[in-house]
Enzyme design. Structure first.
Site, PDB file in Angstrom:
ATOM      1  N   SER A  49     -19.575  22.903  31.564  1.00  0.00           N
ATOM      2  CA  SER A  49     -20.056  22.554  33.052  1.00  0.00           C
ATOM      3  C   SER A  49     -19.421  23.467  33.941  1.00  0.00           C
ATOM      4  O   SER A  49     -19.470  24.106  35.347  1.00  0.00           O
ATOM      5  CB  SER A  49     -19.319  21.206  32.939  1.00  0.00           C
ATOM      6  OG  SER A  49     -20.842  20.241  33.217  1.00  0.00           O
ATOM      7  N   SER A  77     -22.299  20.755  35.476  1.00  0.00           N
ATOM      8  CA  SER A  77     -22.349  20.021  36.447  1.00  0.00           C
ATOM      9  C   SER A  77     -21.609  20.323  37.631  1.00  0.00           C
ATOM     10  O   SER A  77     -21.573  20.038  38.796  1.00  0.00           O
ATOM     11  CB  SER A  77     -21.489  18.671  35.281  1.00  0.00           C
ATOM     12  OG  SER A  77     -20.361  18.781  35.621  1.00  0.00           O
ATOM     13  N   LYS A 106     -13.784  20.393  42.493  1.00  0.00           N
ATOM     14  CA  LYS A 106     -14.744  19.345  42.014  1.00  0.00           C
ATOM     15  C   LYS A 106     -14.734  17.968  42.624  1.00  0.00           C
ATOM     16  O   LYS A 106     -13.281  17.662  42.869  1.00  0.00           O
ATOM     17  CB  LYS A 106     -14.569  20.030  40.715  1.00  0.00           C
ATOM     18  CG  LYS A 106     -15.894  19.304  39.564  1.00  0.00           C
ATOM     19  CD  LYS A 106     -15.877  19.700  38.657  1.00  0.00           C
ATOM     20  CE  LYS A 106     -17.759  19.312  37.550  1.00  0.00           C
ATOM     21  NZ  LYS A 106     -17.702  18.808  36.547  1.00  0.00           N
TER      22      LYS A 106
HETATM   23  N1  GLN Z   1     -24.347  19.440  30.140  1.00  0.00           N
HETATM   24  C1  GLN Z   1     -23.387  19.248  29.846  1.00  0.00           C
HETATM   25  C2  GLN Z   1     -23.929  16.992  30.197  1.00  0.00           C
HETATM   26  O1  GLN Z   1     -24.330  17.167  30.371  1.00  0.00           O
HETATM   27  C3  GLN Z   1     -22.483  19.769  29.343  1.00  0.00           C
HETATM   28  C4  GLN Z   1     -21.445  18.324  30.847  1.00  0.00           C
HETATM   29  C5  GLN Z   1     -20.201  18.764  31.351  1.00  0.00           C
HETATM   30  O2  GLN Z   1     -19.951  19.765  30.545  1.00  0.00           O
HETATM   31  N2  GLN Z   1     -18.990  17.750  32.024  1.00  0.00           N
HETATM   32  O3  GLN Z   1     -23.139  16.569  28.952  1.00  0.00           O
END
Ligand code: GLN
Length: 487
Positions: free
Chosen positions: A176, A152, A77
């Site tokens: 995410s 994400s 990532k």
């Molecule tokens: N979707 C969640 C957020 O927007 C979690 C994102 C993540 O785990 N990095 O914060």
């Protein structure tokens, strides 16, 4: 299934061992696959073909014959530092940033002989659930190119599902890794907080962030976990504890295990019937295999989302203060004074969701509001963690849906932050409590989209998740399904 790019790491290792192929040929197939589908999937910020091919050659020349991931193509990532390779967090503010050092996970995977194929697209600074918040482009779900891959770590999940990487790393602050794994029909694990070093992971919510694998099956997940876990003196929150060999937990035996079914995760409304049915069916098959299913309650679950959206933005507002245009990344052009330079750099460099989080967090931490919001959220966080502690008095692990819905259409929630946030309702509590959890495929919706189930374990008990996940996986064929994405 005959193409090299469709294989798991374990299958590739066997093929190479038996002399049926070489790591050079595997890399070749991998980069050809990327060239064939990437313009449709858009999983990568950067493709690292030259470095990848060179690593494949080293693996063929001997590599580390005892390392089970030597020569296997993987992706990272784009919030994990890679020395000499762009690390943008899919943010305009870091569009040109080349780190001078490797993250600990990068270093560890490079030491296994990883063939790095590239850095994957993500929601900017990992804030989002669809990759639509990337500062550059949206990644598409290989099962339906008009839908989101989740986020994400959407680029990582899509790359693995589309056969553009054998495995990938993601980071999980509120879901995410697990949510995109569920949307893309693959396995994704968020380890216990402190299990994997965060050194060199660009920080979002430091008390919540954790790095973990996205893979095609449970066995590969265990191999990647083995490679990345362990204490790191560079990360003060990494736990000084020997990690087990997770492949030893890949046993087909769930007899006597007590699996909790938390009633708050099976609500009457707000969950797609196809998701609920697939997860209930999985519970029933685990019961047939000898596990005991126990109803439990986690009464503070409804507060997890509001608590997370105070704590995560508070930590983010502090972590993101460093992007001021002075040392690295984007700086506003033109002849402006210092204050103006800060303001314009941040205004032009950050996207809307990141700004929303910075504002929320700054507000929650400000004098006069700190006690009402930030401190209160921390107190409720403790109650959420205690819910799990109580559950462990009755059960060995929990089984829930990973997400309330299958992958949604691109654009459907982009303008509605609350609808987007709701997607993480089942994954966020485990980050708040620091517990390990994984998502693995458990069926398909009527439209042919993957459904994921989530296993949640006690702190530092990933082994039980591997045992139950593996037993379930072996009793199904879900993990063998691949999206049809003609070359
Ligand atoms: N979707 C969640 C957020 O927007 C979690 C994102 C993540 O785990 N990095 O914060």
């Amino acid at each position: 299934m005959s193409e090299l790019y469709e294989r798991t790491a374990c299958e590739l290792v066997d093929l190479v061992k038996n002399g049926e192929t070489s790591w050079g040929e595997v890399a070749d197939a991998q980069f050809r696959r990327i060239a064939a589908v990437e313009d449709r999937v858009k999983a990568f910020m950067t493709v690292t073909e030259d470095a990848g091919r060179a690593a494949a050659q080293r693996a063929d020349a001997g590599g580390d014959p005892f390392n089970p991931l030597s020569g296997v193509p993987g992706a990272l990532k784009d919030n994990m530092c890679t020395r000499g390779i762009l690390t943008t967090c899919s943010s305009k503010i870091l569009h040109n940033w080349v780190p001078p050092y490797d993250a600990t996970v990068t270093e560890k995977l490079m030491a296994t002989g990883m063939v790095l194929v590239g850095k994957t697209n993500m929601d900017e600074f990992a804030m989002g659930s669809s990759t639509e918040n990337s500062g550059f482009f949206t990644t598409r779900n290989p099962w339906d190119l008009n839908r989101v891959p989740g986020g994400s770590s959407g680029g990582s999940a899509a790359a693995v599902a589309a056969g553009e990487a054998v495995y990938a790393l993601g980071s999980d602050t509120g879901g995410s890794i697990r949510q995109p794994a569920a949307f893309c029909g693959i396995v994704g694990m968020k380890p216990t907080y402190g299990r994997v070093s965060r050194f060199g992971l660009v920080a979002f919510g430091s008390s919540l962030d954790q790095i973990g694998p996205l893979t095609k099956d449970m066995r590969d997940c265990a191999l990647v976990m083995n490679a990345i876990v362990g204490h790191d003196p560079n990360d003060a929150t990494s736990v000084p504890m020997e990690a087990p060999d997770f492949t030893e937990s890949l046993r087909e035996d769930v007899r006597g295990l007590r699996i909790g079914r938390p009633k708050e995760y099976f609500p009457e409304e707000g969950i797609e019937p196809a998701v609920r049915d697939a997860v209930e069916t999985a519970l029933a098959s685990l019961a047939d295999l000898g596990a005991e299913i126990v109803e439990v309650s986690l009464p503070h679950t409804e507060y997890a989302l509001p608590v997370y959206y105070l704590i995560a933005p508070s930590e983010a507002s502090s972590n993101l203060a460093r992007y001021d245009g002075v040392r690295h990344g984007y700086r506003t052009p033109g002849d402006v004074d210092m204050i103006e330079m800060y303001l314009k750099t941040r205004d032009e460099g950050f996207g809307a969701e990141v700004k929303r989080r910075i504002m929320l967090g700054t507000y929650a931490l400000s004098a006069g509001y700190y006690d009402a919001y930030y401190r209160k959220a921390q107190q409720v966080r403790t109650l959420i963690a205690r819910d799990f502690e109580r559950a462990w008095e009755k059960v060995d692990l929990l089984l829930t849906p990973s997400t309330p819905t299958v992958a949604f259409p691109i654009g459907e929630r982009a303008d509605d932050p609350l609808a987007m946030y709701l997607n993480d309702i089942f994954t966020i509590p485990t980050n708040l409590a620091g517990l390990p959890a994984l998502s693995l495929p458990c069926g398909f919706s009527p439209e042919g989209l993957p459904v994921g189930l989530q296993l949640i374990g006690k702190a530092f008990d990933e082994e039980t998740l591997f045992r139950v996940g593996y037993t379930y996986e072996r009793s199904t064929e879900w993990h063998r399904a691949r999206p049809t994405l003609p070359p």
